[in-house]
Structure formats: C-alpha cells, structure tokens
Write an enzyme that holds these catalytic residues in place. Structure first.
Site, short mmCIF file in Angstrom:
data_model
loop_
_atom_site.label_atom_id
_atom_site.label_comp_id
_atom_site.label_asym_id
_atom_site.label_seq_id
_atom_site.Cartn_x
_atom_site.Cartn_y
_atom_site.Cartn_z
CG HIS A 179 -1.26 -2.82 -0.21
ND1 HIS A 179 -0.74 -1.91 0.67
CD2 HIS A 179 -2.60 -2.79 0.00
CE1 HIS A 179 -1.70 -1.35 1.36
NE2 HIS A 179 -2.86 -1.87 0.98
CG ASP B 221 1.75 1.68 4.12
OD1 ASP B 221 1.82 0.44 3.95
OD2 ASP B 221 2.40 2.29 4.99
#
Length: 405
Positions: free
Chosen positions: A376, A380
């Site tokens: 992450h 995204d």
C-alpha cells in the site's frame, strides 16, 4: 592454489558444503568435479582449476561465507605412479571391452553422506532409491518425505479385549525429531518474515468466470499441441492477462528503493513453482512480448528443471510481478505474501462449479477466486482493485485480452 566459494548472486552471502566428491589427500586432475555447494536458491558445482593433491578445509554441512577458502590444491605435488587421468579412466581396456559388464545393482549406487541417516529416519531403504545426481548419485532430495504405504492386507478380526485401555501404549519411539533447516528453507522463512514486517501489505479479492477460457482451451488444445508441441494450460492466459494489465497499471509493476519509486519499463513475471527443495519463483522475461506457446513451454521447462534442481540463479532473480497458483493444491482462497522488492503478487485458486446470478437467473459456472496482495506504500486501493478487475475482465472474456480492450 586456494579453492574459494564463488560469488553466485548479489543476494547470496553464504553457502553450505553439500558434498565432496574427492577425498582429502587425493590427487585430482584439472577440470575434475571436486564438490557441490548448496545455496538458498541453487546448487553450484566446484571444478578443479589445476591438478594436484587436494586438501579439504571445510566439511559437509559447514556453512561458509562467499569468498571463504574451503580447500587447497597443491600443484607442486607429483602425480602418484599408476594414477590414471580422467581421459584414461574413460577408456576401457581390452579386457574390459570384451565382456559387457553387468549393470550395477541399485543398492550400489553412489550416495551423499547424509542419505543413509535421513532415509533411516524416514523408514526408507536407500538401496531402493533412484538418484538424480551426477552418475546416478542419490541426493537428499531423492528421498521421499515418508515411506510408501504398503497395500492393505485383510486379516482375521482379532478378538476384542475384555477391557479397552484408555490410552494406547507408547511404541518407545522419540516424540519429536529435530532437523536443521535447509539453506533454502531458512531463506524462504527470512524472505517471508521480511515481507510481512517491512511492507504495508494489503489484499483485495475478486472472482472470475472461467467458462469462456475453458471453452477456448477445450476447442483448441489439440490443434495447439499439434502446432506447438506443448499443452495449452490456464497459466498462459493469466500470465498474458497480468502482463496486459501491468501495462495499464505501471504502479503494480513498480518497486520501492529507499525513498524512490522505481518504474520498470519491462514486464518480467515470476511464476511460483514447487520443487523438492521448496518453493522457487523462476521468471518469464518480457512476458508481454511473447506468445502463449512460448509461455507454456517456458513454464513446463521451469517445472521440470525445478524438480531436478537445475534452475540457474539468473532465472530466479529480477522479476517485477509474481503469480502463485495455489489452486493446483486445492486452495479455494488465500492471501499470498509479497515477493520483495516486488510490490504485488496475484494468487490463483481452484476452479469450482458453483451457483452465480446471470441475467436475473441462478446458473452453475466454473468460478475461480482471485487475490491480489500489494504494498500500500506504492499502490493505492483504487489501482489495486482496478488492476484485479482488469484481469477478471480478460479471463471472463478472453477476446478482450487478445484485442487488449
């Protein structure tokens, strides 16, 4: 001259002494095989670079650093009288040439020193094993995990005891067995723990309807094999789908180096393959530029050589994305762990017929769960979900993959 542990890859800093094929004090000829090193990724054979008397300085099982001296060859030592060169050993004498020697018994095959002990622990007679090493040598990898189960034999039922004991009697064997981790198992453990600790790993899921892909495969598999000499599997569809999706989502093909994001202008996809030494991930180079049959041939070759321990180090390094197919083992759903420095990994699962809604009706379709684990820090959620949906689209409707829609 010194015999040193060679540099076999930037990420490898140590190796284990697998086996010496020559004894301490033995005269060796140049280019003869001396010993085998075991690393966490590949085994490396060490060849004599000169003739002379061998001095062994590290024993089987020792863990040594890259660059360490593990032996020496005394080039000044005279060759013993009557000793044959490798070429002379290969030439049969007239007496040997006349009668055809009988094939050696299976139990007489050469074997690594650790084989008898490990085979005994597993209840296996090493004499019945077939070696995959040089000249039929039996390696530790040739020992099955457990002895084969003998066929069931029907016996007359024994009379029931008057009183059934609450606890079965102990057989006197050890309750635990302690076995040192192999180099590759230690590296796998290190790698997976590092992935969990040093990345912001998250997993998103989806499912794909395999109906059309299965139909295409069924219709063309015979012609495909006749034309290309290789079976058409499902993995080539997923490799091509992932490669096409990576072109649309470059962040998924990128990696982090310190505070920089590295965008790769190539797509090298690793495919997880099981081997006797553990899980390895050989890499399909430029997966977006090669055809279905080239992918299938490459994967088949990787799988075969992984079992034989013949993959090379450069085939295991440098991937930008990984696909792991737990479905071949029956997995329905899992969260695959990242393969650093890569930022994402796709998990495939078993194809299962189950009810789904189509045009307001419940129908039975062959469905596969998909999982995408991603870092992450660089990817995204929107990009991860979009990437996985794109793969779903390509597999649901393979025509869109061929046309890159």
């Amino acid at each position: 001259m010194d015999i040193v542990v060679p540099q076999v890859g930037e990420s490898i800093v140590e190796a284990a002494i697998g086996e010496w094929f020559k004894k301490d004090g033995e005269y060796v000829e140049k280019d003869e095989l001396l010993m085998e090193l075991e690393t966490e990724k590949v085994n490396v054979e060490i060849i004599a670079e000169a003739s002379g008397v061998l001095k062994v300085m590290a024993q089987t099982g020792d863990v040594v650093a890259i660059g360490a001296t593990i032996g020496q060859i005394d080039e000044s030592a005279a060759k013993p009288a009557g000793a044959a060169t490798p070429e002379e050993k290969a030439q049969p004498t007239a007496a040997q040439a006349e009668p055809a020697p009988a094939a050696p018994a299976k139990g007489d095959a050469p074997m690594n020193p650790a084989v008898p002990k490990i085979a005994a622990e597993r209840g296996i007679d090493p004499a019945g094993l077939t070696g995959s090493g040089r000249d039929g040598r039996i390696l530790v990898d040739d020992i099955p995990a457990q002895a084969p189960t003998p066929p069931a034999v029907t016996k007359p039922a024994a009379p029931a005891p008057a009183v059934k004991p609450a606890v079965a009697a102990a057989d006197g064997g050890e309750r635990i067995k302690r076995v040192p981790m192999s180099q590759i198992r230690k590296k796998i453990a290190e790698h997976l723990l590092k992935a969990k600790q040093e990345t912001a790993m998250l997993t998103t899921f989806n499912e794909t309807d395999m109906s059309k892909t299965k139909d295409i495969r069924a219709r063309y598999k015979e012609a495909f094999k006749e034309r290309h000499g290789i079976n058409l599997g499902f993995m080539s569809f997923f490799v091509k789908a992932a490669a096409a999706a990576l072109e649309l989502y470059p962040e998924v093909n990128a990696s982090i180096d310190g505070s920089d994001m590295i965008y790769h202008n190539y797509i090298d996809i690793g495919v997880a393959v099981g081997s006797k030494r553990g899980l390895v991930v050989p890499v399909i180079r430029n997966a977006n530029l090669i055809s279905f049959h080239e992918i299938e041939a490459t994967i088949a070759d990787f799988a075969k050589r992984a079992q034989a321990g013949k993959l090379t180090l450069d085939e295991l390094e440098g991937g930008t994305f990984t696909i792991s197919n737990g479905g071949v083992y029956g997995s329905l759903l899992s969260t695959p762990i990242l393969n650093p420095p890569q930022s994402a990994i796709l998990g495939m699962h078993a194809i299962v017929d189950r009810p789904v809604a189509r045009n307001g009706e419940v129908v039975i379709r062959p469905m596969m769960n998909l999982a995408l684990s991603y870092d992450h820090r660089i990817i995204d959620g929107q990009q991860a979900v979009g990437f996985l949906k794109q793969i779903k689209t390509y597999i649901d409707d393979p025509e869109t993959l061929l046309l890159k829609l």
